[in-house]
Design a protein around this motif. Structure first.
Motif, PDB file in Angstrom:
ATOM      1  N   GLU A 212      -1.294   0.320  -4.801  1.00 34.17           N
ATOM      2  CA  GLU A 212      -2.932   1.138  -5.681  1.00 34.17           C
ATOM      3  C   GLU A 212      -2.635   1.555  -7.126  1.00 34.17           C
ATOM      4  O   GLU A 212      -4.084   1.459  -7.727  1.00 34.17           O
ATOM      5  N   ARG A 213      -2.108   2.828  -7.051  1.00 37.54           N
ATOM      6  CA  ARG A 213      -2.686   3.614  -8.389  1.00 37.54           C
ATOM      7  C   ARG A 213      -1.838   2.835  -9.237  1.00 37.54           C
ATOM      8  O   ARG A 213      -1.900   2.629 -10.687  1.00 37.54           O
ATOM      9  N   HIS A 214      -0.215   2.261  -8.331  1.00 35.10           N
ATOM     10  CA  HIS A 214       0.669   1.337  -9.476  1.00 35.10           C
ATOM     11  C   HIS A 214      -0.439   0.167 -10.373  1.00 35.10           C
ATOM     12  O   HIS A 214      -0.546  -0.493 -10.978  1.00 35.10           O
TER      13      HIS A 214
ATOM     14  N   GLU B  32       0.899  -1.146  -0.127  1.00 34.66           N
ATOM     15  CA  GLU B  32      -0.462   0.442   0.376  1.00 34.66           C
ATOM     16  C   GLU B  32       1.505   1.133  -0.039  1.00 34.66           C
ATOM     17  O   GLU B  32       0.182   2.519   0.545  1.00 34.66           O
ATOM     18  N   GLY B  33       2.261   0.976  -0.225  1.00 35.26           N
ATOM     19  CA  GLY B  33       3.052   2.367  -0.086  1.00 35.26           C
ATOM     20  C   GLY B  33       3.379   2.801   1.142  1.00 35.26           C
ATOM     21  O   GLY B  33       2.913   2.506   1.414  1.00 35.26           O
ATOM     22  N   VAL B  34       3.498   4.224   1.403  1.00 37.33           N
ATOM     23  CA  VAL B  34       4.769   4.897   2.403  1.00 37.33           C
ATOM     24  C   VAL B  34       4.755   4.172   3.205  1.00 37.33           C
ATOM     25  O   VAL B  34       4.358   3.851   4.900  1.00 37.33           O
TER      26      VAL B  34
ATOM     27  N   ASP C 296       2.715   3.717  -4.819  1.00 37.36           N
ATOM     28  CA  ASP C 296       1.707   3.746  -4.598  1.00 37.36           C
ATOM     29  C   ASP C 296       1.872   2.057  -5.161  1.00 37.36           C
ATOM     30  O   ASP C 296       0.878   2.656  -6.026  1.00 37.36           O
TER      31      ASP C 296
ATOM     32  N   GLU D 113       9.275   9.610  -6.190  1.00 30.54           N
ATOM     33  CA  GLU D 113       7.944   9.524  -5.232  1.00 30.54           C
ATOM     34  C   GLU D 113       7.491   8.680  -4.737  1.00 30.54           C
ATOM     35  O   GLU D 113       8.318   7.211  -4.816  1.00 30.54           O
TER      36      GLU D 113
END
Ligand code: GDP
Length: 296
Positions: free
Chosen positions: A288-290, A88-90, A286, A283
């Motif tokens: 989700e975006r990917h 989920e990144g971050v 992410d 960056e």
């Protein structure tokens, strides 16, 4: 330009109108489309197989709610599973170590290690307010040492001189000593890459790892490497306890399927994405975006 997965599945949907469930009989055709979409995005074949098996298990018998067709429902399941697999990144750089926190950069030549070292330097200085030192242990390419000097200056960090007549371990120890004496928070160590995996390279980077005991061992991989990314990732995973991945060149036109392969093989979180040649082109990744990009 290939049509999106959603478009393709909606073509199949006509034959399934009125079906309120994803069943063994309608799922096969849909999964074939998903498989093609993933292969077109350069996800490695064994990773695609595992992924499809997981999706099938989740999808079978799933209730198709409201106005969704089974095709739309499946796209939703695939998207969710992709995002979950890629993370989920971050997940920022871990600096929880007695300073200087050492970050070891690993990857093939041309993957973007030196550029990414500078981008991370800038990130750590500006976002984390750290005092950052860089050093290159690439004793095979004097130009790489000079390149790191230039980009570290652009990033506002300090560069520690090294030279091709030194051994990588010697360089690492000297830089570490300097960083301690001058109260640096972080030491970023750029390493030699090769055009392909070889034993000597792996032995050298393992030795560097043992010498430096880094808090982060980051695998830098070119998103454009496509199907091959899985082999590179396997080799580095076997050699080193990777703590994170940085996927570079996501500004290129690849659909970035390498993210899924590398994530699955290394088990390490993809922490950042390189999105330009420039020093600020980094960056937070992410998942989700990917996922949307990989699906096309
Ligand atoms: P190294 O051999 O792994 O140290 O790779 P370099 O840092 O020298 O990068 C190799 C090439 O890739 C250089 O031309 C970089 O400018 C380019 N590069 C690195 N990261 C990115 C990125 O995120 N996007 C783009 N477009 N180019 C990148």
């Amino acid at each position: 330009m290939a049509s999106t997965l959603t478009d393709r599945l909606s073509l199949l949907v006509k034959t399934m109108r009125g079906q309120a469930r994803i069943t063994e009989s309608n799922v096969q055709d849909m999964l074939r489309e998903v498989r093609m979409a993933l292969l077109e995005a350069d996800v490695a074949l064994p990773v695609v197989r595992d992924f499809i098996a997981r999706v099938k298990e989740k999808a079978l018998g799933a209730e198709v709610v409201g106005s969704l067709s089974p095709g739309q429902a499946l796209v939703g399941i695939v998207h969710k599973e992709l995002a979950a697999t890629m993370g989920e990144g971050v997940s920022d750089i871990n600096l929880a170590a007695q300073p200087p926190a050492v970050i070891l950069m690993a990857g093939l030549q041309g993957a973007g290690k030196t550029t990414t070292t500078a981008k991370l330097t800038k990130h750590l200085i500006e976002k984390r307010k750290k005092k950052v030192l860089t050093v290159s242990a690439d004793v095979y390419r004097p130009a790489a040492i000079e390149q790191l000097k230039t980009v570290t200056a652009q990033a506002g960090g300090e560069w520690f001189a090294s030279s091709p007549d030194q051994k990588p371990r010697e360089i690492a120890l000297a830089a570490l000593d300097y960083a301690k004496k001058h109260y640096f928070d972080v030491l970023l160590v750029d390493t030699a890459g090769r055009l392909a995996i070889d034993e000597a390279l792996m032995a050298e980077i393992k030795e560097l790892h043992a010498t430096l005991n880094p808090v982060e061992t980051l695998f830098v991989v070119d998103a454009m490497q496509g199907q091959d990314a899985i082999n590179t990732a396997r080799a580095f995973k076997e050699a080193l306890p990777l703590t994170g991945v940085i996927l570079t060149k996501l500004d290129g036109d690849s659909r970035g399927g390498a993210a899924l392969s590398v994530r699955q093989v290394t088990g390490a979180p993809i922490k950042f994405a390189g999105v330009s040649e420039k020093i600020d082109g980094l960056e937070v990744f992410d998942g989700e975006r990917h996922a949307g990009r990989v699906l096309g």
